[in-house]
Design an enzyme around this catalytic site. Structure first.
Site, mmCIF file in Angstrom:
data_model
loop_
_atom_site.group_PDB
_atom_site.id
_atom_site.type_symbol
_atom_site.label_atom_id
_atom_site.label_comp_id
_atom_site.label_asym_id
_atom_site.label_seq_id
_atom_site.Cartn_x
_atom_site.Cartn_y
_atom_site.Cartn_z
ATOM 1 N N CYS A 112 -34.752 -32.445 7.984
ATOM 2 C CA CYS A 112 -34.832 -33.801 7.441
ATOM 3 C C CYS A 112 -35.942 -34.623 8.115
ATOM 4 O O CYS A 112 -37.105 -34.313 7.917
ATOM 5 C CB CYS A 112 -33.457 -34.444 7.540
ATOM 6 S SG CYS A 112 -33.201 -35.672 6.279
ATOM 7 N N GLU A 133 -27.395 -27.812 10.119
ATOM 8 C CA GLU A 133 -26.587 -27.969 11.337
ATOM 9 C C GLU A 133 -25.211 -28.562 11.026
ATOM 10 O O GLU A 133 -24.342 -28.599 11.887
ATOM 11 C CB GLU A 133 -27.329 -28.823 12.377
ATOM 12 C CG GLU A 133 -27.407 -30.314 12.098
ATOM 13 C CD GLU A 133 -28.475 -30.701 11.057
ATOM 14 O OE1 GLU A 133 -29.033 -29.813 10.375
ATOM 15 O OE2 GLU A 133 -28.725 -31.920 10.921
ATOM 16 N N HIS A 178 -29.492 -30.397 5.854
ATOM 17 C CA HIS A 178 -28.944 -30.326 7.218
ATOM 18 C C HIS A 178 -28.140 -29.049 7.466
ATOM 19 O O HIS A 178 -26.906 -29.082 7.420
ATOM 20 C CB HIS A 178 -28.059 -31.554 7.476
ATOM 21 C CG HIS A 178 -28.824 -32.821 7.554
ATOM 22 N ND1 HIS A 178 -29.351 -33.295 8.729
ATOM 23 C CD2 HIS A 178 -29.193 -33.697 6.597
ATOM 24 C CE1 HIS A 178 -30.005 -34.414 8.499
ATOM 25 N NE2 HIS A 178 -29.920 -34.690 7.212
HETATM 26 N N1 GLN Z 1 -35.630 -40.321 5.250
HETATM 27 C C1 GLN Z 1 -35.464 -40.213 6.677
HETATM 28 C C2 GLN Z 1 -36.808 -40.310 7.381
HETATM 29 O O1 GLN Z 1 -37.828 -40.111 6.817
HETATM 30 C C3 GLN Z 1 -34.817 -38.899 7.076
HETATM 31 C C4 GLN Z 1 -33.344 -38.945 6.825
HETATM 32 C C5 GLN Z 1 -32.570 -37.944 7.644
HETATM 33 O O2 GLN Z 1 -33.100 -37.362 8.597
HETATM 34 N N2 GLN Z 1 -31.312 -37.776 7.342
HETATM 35 O O3 GLN Z 1 -36.843 -40.571 8.539
#
Ligand code: GLN
Length: 192
Positions: free
Chosen positions: A82, A175, A173
């Site tokens: 992410c 994890e 995710h």
């Molecule tokens: N959209 C977020 C960012 O760019 C990431 C969201 C997340 O890590 N759950 O930082």
């Protein structure tokens, strides 16, 4: 032989990454999973997990802690999720994020639209025989990838899983949810 994994612990879901890697490495004696906050936490690591969170905040803290060059030059494998995927890119649609350029790809920070908070989907990932239950939380996606980047999963919003040499990045995710197949794929790919 054990594997030494660090988890970048500046902001985001650090504890979940530590637990997931500890479980994935339970059958590899001598392995360690430790938090990384400072330059001196990096030497000797085979791999580094970069958690989800807020990529703008993590980027700012990387700079503040003097970690930009050491991370951009990290020689082990990186497992990024992410916000971590945003940080690994070489191009991003938000100038507040100074990316580490470890994977040649362009990433859109909020590829699912700001109104979409979270979503779950069964995803086909190259290399897995059964679909992976992927949890997306304000997720990014790669819009294009450079040469040598293997696309492992793609959905209408964009590319959501990639591998580049020892590095892997996911818009979702792995994890969370107890399915460690992608952790195992990453560890196998390290060949430590
Ligand atoms: N959209 C977020 C960012 O760019 C990431 C969201 C997340 O890590 N759950 O930082």
């Amino acid at each position: 032989m054990g594997v030494k994994v660090g988890v970048l612990a500046l902001q985001g879901d650090v504890a979940e990454h530590i637990l997931a890697f500890r479980e994935a490495l339970a059958d590899r004696p001598g392995s360690t999973v430790t938090a990384v906050r400072h330059v001196e936490d990096l030497p000797g690591l085979d791999a580094l997990a970069m958690p989800g969170g807020e990529s703008t905040t993590i980027s700012r803290l990387i700079g503040k802690n003097g970690l930009y060059e050491p991370l951009a030059g990290f020689e082990g494998g990186v497992f990024a999720t992410c916000a971590g995927m945003v940080l690994l890119a070489d191009r991003v649609d938000d100038p507040r994020v100074r990316t580490l350029s470890l994977i040649p790809m362009h990433v859109a920070r909020n590829a699912f639209g700001r109104q979409v908070d979270s979503r779950e989907t069964f995803l086909n990932v190259a290399g897995l025989t059964e679909p992976f239950r992927a949890v997306f939380i304000r997720a990014p996606a790669a819009t294009d990838v450079g040469s040598g980047v293997e696309v492992l999963a793609r959905i209408p919003e964009g590319i959501v899983a990639v591998r580049h040499g020892r590095h892997m990045a996911f818009a979702f995710h792995p994890e969370l949810g107890g399915d460690l197949r992608l952790h195992r794929m990453f560890l196998e790919n390290l060949r430590v």
